[in-house]
Design a protein around this motif. Structure first.
Motif, PDB file in Angstrom:
ATOM      1  N   GLU A   1       5.492  -3.840   3.447  1.00 30.37           N
ATOM      2  CA  GLU A   1       5.595  -2.394   3.707  1.00 30.37           C
ATOM      3  C   GLU A   1       6.636  -1.730   2.815  1.00 30.37           C
ATOM      4  OE1 GLU A   1       4.792  -1.497   8.295  1.00 30.37           O
ATOM      5  OE2 GLU A   1       6.580  -2.712   7.916  1.00 30.37           O
ATOM      6  N   ALA A   2       6.360  -0.455   2.487  1.00 28.42           N
ATOM      7  CA  ALA A   2       7.354   0.364   1.788  1.00 28.42           C
ATOM      8  C   ALA A   2       6.970   1.818   1.980  1.00 28.42           C
ATOM      9  CB  ALA A   2       7.383   0.038   0.301  1.00 28.42           C
TER      10      ALA A   2
ATOM     11  N   ALA B   1       0.866   4.035  -3.143  1.00 27.76           N
ATOM     12  CA  ALA B   1       1.440   5.342  -3.440  1.00 27.76           C
ATOM     13  C   ALA B   1       2.705   5.572  -2.625  1.00 27.76           C
ATOM     14  CB  ALA B   1       0.426   6.431  -3.132  1.00 27.76           C
ATOM     15  N   ALA B   2       3.591   6.372  -3.211  1.00 31.46           N
ATOM     16  CA  ALA B   2       4.827   6.743  -2.526  1.00 31.46           C
ATOM     17  C   ALA B   2       4.875   8.256  -2.379  1.00 31.46           C
ATOM     18  CB  ALA B   2       6.030   6.269  -3.323  1.00 31.46           C
ATOM     19  N   GLY B   3       5.469   8.709  -1.304  1.00 33.90           N
ATOM     20  CA  GLY B   3       5.562  10.148  -1.048  1.00 33.90           C
ATOM     21  C   GLY B   3       6.993  10.621  -1.220  1.00 33.90           C
ATOM     22  N   ASP B   4       7.588  11.102  -0.101  1.00 37.49           N
ATOM     23  CA  ASP B   4       8.943  11.649  -0.173  1.00 37.49           C
ATOM     24  C   ASP B   4       9.965  10.598  -0.590  1.00 37.49           C
ATOM     25  OD1 ASP B   4       8.029  14.095   0.531  1.00 37.49           O
ATOM     26  OD2 ASP B   4       8.525  13.896   2.674  1.00 37.49           O
TER      27      ASP B   4
ATOM     28  N   PRO C   1       0.794  -1.231   0.000  1.00 41.86           N
ATOM     29  CA  PRO C   1       0.000   0.000   0.000  1.00 41.86           C
ATOM     30  C   PRO C   1       0.827   1.281   0.000  1.00 41.86           C
ATOM     31  CG  PRO C   1      -0.797  -1.561   1.659  1.00 41.86           C
ATOM     32  CD  PRO C   1       0.528  -2.065   1.176  1.00 41.86           C
ATOM     33  N   GLY C   2       2.044   1.247   0.579  1.00 47.14           N
ATOM     34  CA  GLY C   2       2.862   2.470   0.616  1.00 47.14           C
ATOM     35  C   GLY C   2       2.302   3.460   1.618  1.00 47.14           C
ATOM     36  N   ASP C   3       2.329   4.740   1.251  1.00 47.01           N
ATOM     37  CA  ASP C   3       1.977   5.799   2.202  1.00 47.01           C
ATOM     38  C   ASP C   3       0.688   6.520   1.824  1.00 47.01           C
ATOM     39  OD1 ASP C   3       4.301   5.684   3.924  1.00 47.01           O
ATOM     40  OD2 ASP C   3       5.429   6.412   2.190  1.00 47.01           O
ATOM     41  N   GLY C   4       0.254   7.395   2.751  1.00 47.51           N
ATOM     42  CA  GLY C   4      -0.879   8.297   2.489  1.00 47.51           C
ATOM     43  C   GLY C   4      -2.117   7.517   2.067  1.00 47.51           C
TER      44      GLY C   4
END
Ligand code: GGG
Length: 326
Positions: free
Chosen positions: A38-39, A69-72, A9-12
């Motif tokens: 997790e990532a 989704a990925a953020g920073d 799932p990544g972040d946010g």
């Protein structure tokens, strides 16, 4: 036959829309085994690593991966994950849905984005306090691989060749190589192409998206121009994508983490659910993929809708409505 699906799932809002797409896949009568990993920013804060080895290994061995989704930490997460499946092309359809308020409701495009190099190859340096540099890599082999995929992609009756979007008048060596290689492969395969400078494409596609159909572009151009197309069809909540490799593939919405709405339960799950439909098609479940696409289309037309599309529904409301239609 059991299919192992890696779920990252990544972040946010990745944490909200990815489980929604898994719910849709679970509602089908297919033998999926889901393995979650997790990532991203959160796991990096905990462990120091944005992409734990076990997450990379899972994507590299699963039959297919669903990513959120990925953020920073995008550069440390998405790029290596695409590498884990040896993905050389990112397929990004951008089409307007009936009933959804769109700037250009006639839009129906597919971007085939080079997925391994260009400015995303990661060769960045901070030379001094004042100067940082970035090396842009374009190879004949990666351009050929993309072009061969593009030729296959347009081989049916649905498409008349493809457009190459580039900036070879300025980046003569890199985009010159990209354009010439893609054109040569298309010529060898008897596929018609035309070409457009990517900045002119940005204007022309806004004025009349029906001028284009399948658009083949370098990495950064594909990322930016497909987001632009999202603006034409009603927003980033609607664009799915498939990162295709020779033996496996990774599916993800085009959007990122949307920190402004993350945690509120109102993210539009459509892009991720349509990405899951692309996963179904990739694994050979064409009927189920079509059913999911139709259910999404019907739900977008009649509601419920999330706030990005002017509604007041939650991610879960929309997901349930889609599942009810299956
Ligand atoms: N799900 C796609 C995502 O996380 N997008 C954020 C992003 O920065 N993407 C860059 C890319 O797609 O190469």
């Amino acid at each position: 036959m059991t299919h192992e699906i890696a779920v990252i799932p990544g972040d946010g809002i990745g944490q909200e829309v990815t489980p929604a797409a898994v719910e849709v896949l679970e509602s089908l009568d297919i033998d999926f085994e889901f393995a979650e990993a997790e990532a991203g920013d959160a796991v990096k804060a905990e462990t120091g690593e944005a992409l734990p080895q076990e997450t990379y290994d899972l994507a590299a061995s699963a039959d297919a991966t669903l990513f959120g989704a990925a953020g920073d930490t995008a550069a440390d997460v998405i790029l290596p994950l695409r590498g884990a499946v040896d993905s050389f092309v990112n397929v990004r359809p951008a089409k307007a849905y009936p009933g959804v308020d769109a700037v250009r409701p006639e839009t129906d495009l597919v971007f085939l984005r080079e997925n391994t190099e260009g400015v995303y190859a990661g060769h960045e340096d901070r030379l001094t306090q004042d100067v940082s540099t970035l090396t842009r890599v374009v190879t004949e082999s990666a351009s050929e691989r993309l072009a061969e995929f593009a030729c296959d992609y347009v081989s049916g009756d649905e498409h008349d060749g493809f457009t190459v979007a580039h900036k070879a008048n300025v980046m003569r060596e890199t985009d010159g190589l990209f354009r010439d290689t893609v054109r040569d492969v298309a010529d060898e395969n008897g596929v018609e192409t035309d070409e457009v400078l990517m900045d002119a494409f940005a204007t022309r596609v806004c004025l009349d998206p029906t001028q284009f159909d399948v658009v083949v572009c370098p990495n950064l151009a594909g990322d930016v121009l497909s987001d632009l197309a999202a603006g034409l069809v009603g927003g980033l909540g609607l664009l799915p994508s498939a990162n295709i490799g020779p033996e496996r593939a990774l599916f993800e919405p085009v959007h990122g983490t949307a920190p402004d709405i993350a945690g509120e339960g109102v993210a539009n799950p459509a892009a991720t659910i349509v990405s899951a439909a692309m996963l179904l098609e990739y694994l050979g479940y064409d009927d189920q993929a079509a059913a999911v696409n139709e259910a999404v289309e019907a739900t977008l037309a009649d509601g419920p809708r999330t706030p990005d599309l002017g509604g007041g529904a939650s991610t879960e409301d929309v997901t349930e409505a889609i599942i009810d239609r299956l």
